[in-house]
Enzyme design. Structure first.
Site, PDB file in Angstrom:
ATOM      1  N   SER A   1     -11.403  41.396  -6.286  1.00 48.90           N
ATOM      2  CA  SER A   1     -12.814  41.391  -7.325  1.00 48.90           C
ATOM      3  C   SER A   1     -13.346  42.329  -8.246  1.00 48.90           C
ATOM      4  CB  SER A   1     -14.281  42.081  -6.348  1.00 48.90           C
ATOM      5  OG  SER A   1     -15.332  42.358  -6.805  1.00 48.90           O
TER       6      SER A   1
ATOM      7  N   ASP B   1     -17.542  39.900 -13.296  1.00 49.50           N
ATOM      8  CA  ASP B   1     -16.138  41.319 -13.040  1.00 49.50           C
ATOM      9  C   ASP B   1     -15.043  40.161 -12.938  1.00 49.50           C
ATOM     10  OD1 ASP B   1     -17.142  40.006 -10.942  1.00 49.50           O
ATOM     11  OD2 ASP B   1     -16.938  41.634  -9.823  1.00 49.50           O
TER      12      ASP B   1
ATOM     13  N   ASP C   1     -13.811  38.602 -10.785  1.00 42.96           N
ATOM     14  CA  ASP C   1     -13.928  37.030 -10.031  1.00 42.96           C
ATOM     15  C   ASP C   1     -14.595  36.542 -10.021  1.00 42.96           C
ATOM     16  OD1 ASP C   1     -15.749  38.951  -8.352  1.00 42.96           O
ATOM     17  OD2 ASP C   1     -14.776  38.003  -6.429  1.00 42.96           O
TER      18      ASP C   1
ATOM     19  N   ASP D   1     -18.138  36.921 -10.031  1.00 45.29           N
ATOM     20  CA  ASP D   1     -19.657  37.053  -8.473  1.00 45.29           C
ATOM     21  C   ASP D   1     -20.572  38.463  -9.947  1.00 45.29           C
ATOM     22  OD1 ASP D   1     -18.125  38.758  -7.330  1.00 45.29           O
ATOM     23  OD2 ASP D   1     -18.267  38.802  -5.962  1.00 45.29           O
TER      24      ASP D   1
END
Length: 450
Positions: A105, A244, A246, A248
């Protein structure tokens, strides 16, 4: 069963250190394959989709997962770099057994992780994660050649997900006339997000879209607002959008470069739907959701509830209440009428829909001001964090702070789930008052900790 490896968002750590090593990840793939094979309808061969962000370690971990799954007799679809919500969508759309994301992430490139989605695009149930952990303790017994899984690459995955994102924006609207700065954090959305907004008509200025395996989240993206601010001002953009690593998590900026966090963006979506009579139920936030946002929702007679920190818990409460809208101030926003999980691109489109429909700017749509939040992390040398929080001296300090601020403030003490720290958060209309209260409570915590 207590889980040793799975946290609130899969398995995560520093690459090369347990558990993020190739041997463990291969065993994790095998264990997941064994569990999924046991759940496969009709005893058929299950198929799992693997996506990843842009970290250099993704190549190694992808190969390890593929080997583990194949050895358990599971077929594998490889889609390469793909936002986490893209993996959730494709897993559901292709009727697959599960989806796996290789990502840490918003963490730096040295970290990585493995998280799973079920066949319906939701995070795995606790029972399934526990079953995978139990299978990790069993020896790896490779299938014979005839029973091995096959792997293939899916070349049109990005295009499919782009079309899905566009489908969540009303066909009667477009983004023509808008110049949008899009910061992709050198992450998984670098080849997705710019195309979505461009194909809906916007003039897109892209930053953070040159991943090299090492620069994900480095000074860019949703965790580094200054990058988006610079991009908006440099491009003279009407609005800015930052993801960000990833894809989400979302923050946005207006034409002046002012940043809007998850609480403010969630309010824009919820208030618009309320006025348009499209809001089902209320809104779920977390313990960290700003009090001013909760009060603003109350003025609109929108029910609001707080879940524990973590999008997993927001999702759980949304399902429990039968509501559709929720999120965190960090930018994880969930619109269950559009997707099964938090999606930065889809959430940004919901905000843009609200602004275009009402002919408002972000500044006009966010008709309240966030209360200052003061956060103090008190590191513990030992002792039980829960016992320290419950200590009479600490509770006395909390009560004194709550009396001092009344309805215009809030106190939250939260033991960290990842390190020996108690987080003291105080928010109120007055920053000096909140700062004094936080300092007094932190002092009491240190005293109780010895």
């Amino acid at each position: 069963m207590s889980r040793k490896y799975f946290g609130t968002d899969g398995v995560r750590g520093t690459v090369g250190e347990a558990p993020i090593t190739p041997d463990f990840v291969m065993r994790l793939g095998y264990a997941a394959g064994k569990v999924l094979a046991g759940k496969s309808a009709g005893g058929g061969r299950p198929t799992v989709l693997i996506g990843k962000d842009t970290r250099v370690s993704g190549y190694m971990l992808e190969s390890a997962l593929e080997a583990g799954l194949s050895s358990a007799g599971v077929d594998v679809l490889l889609v390469g770099p793909m936002p986490t919500p893209g993996v959730a969508y494709l897993t559901r759309a292709l009727r697959l057994s599960a989806g796996i994301v290789i990502s840490a992430s918003h963490n730096p490139y040295q970290d990585n992780g493995i998280k799973f989605f079920s066949a319906d695009g939701n995070k795995l149930a606790d029972a399934t994660e526990s079953a995978i952990e139990a299978a990790l303790g069993q020896p790896l017994q490779c299938k014979s050649s005839a029973g091995l899984g096959k792997a293939r690459r899916m070349d049109d995955a990005a295009g499919r997900y782009i079309e899905f994102c566009k489908s969540t924006f009303p066909a009667t609207l477009d983004l023509h006339g808008l110049r949008i700065a899009v910061d992709c954090a050198h992450g998984a959305g670098y080849h997705i997000a710019p195309h979505v907004f461009h194909e809906l008509g916007a003039d897109v200025v892209t930053v953070g879209a040159q991943p090299d395996g090492f620069n994900i989240n480095k000074g860019v993206g949703a965790t580094h607002a200054e990058s988006l601010q610079r991009a908006v001002k440099r491009a003279r953009a009407d609005i800015g959008i930052a993801l960000d690593g990833d894809g989400d998590r979302l923050i946005m900026a207006d034409a002046k470069g002012r940043i809007y966090d998850g609480d403010e963006l969630l309010y824009v979506i919820a208030s618009h739907r309320k006025r348009a009579r499209q809001l089902r139920g209320g809104v779920v936030g977390t313990q960290m959701t700003n009090l001013a946002m909760a009060q603003a929702l109350a003025k609109l007679k929108i029910p609001f509830e707080r879940a524990k920190v973590g999008d997993r818990y927001v999702l759980e409460m949304l399902h429990k209440r039968g509501w559709q809208i929720g999120g965190e101030n960090s930018g994880h926003l969930i619109c269950l009428d559009q997707h099964t999980t938090g999606d930065a691109i889809v959430s940004a489109l919901q905000v843009l829909q609200a602004l275009i429909t009402t002919n408002k700017t972000l500044d006009q749509a966010v008709d309240f001001k966030l209360y200052p939040q003061v956060l103090v992390n008190v590191r513990l040398a030992g002792g039980s964090a829960r016992d320290i929080v419950a200590a009479p001296a600490v509770q006395k300090a909390v009560a004194a702070a709550e009396r001092a601020m009344g309805d215009a403030g809030r106190v939250l003490l939260r033991p960290s789930g990842t390190e020996p720290v108690i987080r003291v958060m105080v928010e109120g209309k007055s920053r000096p008052s909140a700062t004094r209260c936080a300092a007094a409570i932190a002092k009491a915590v240190r005293g109780a900790a010895g």
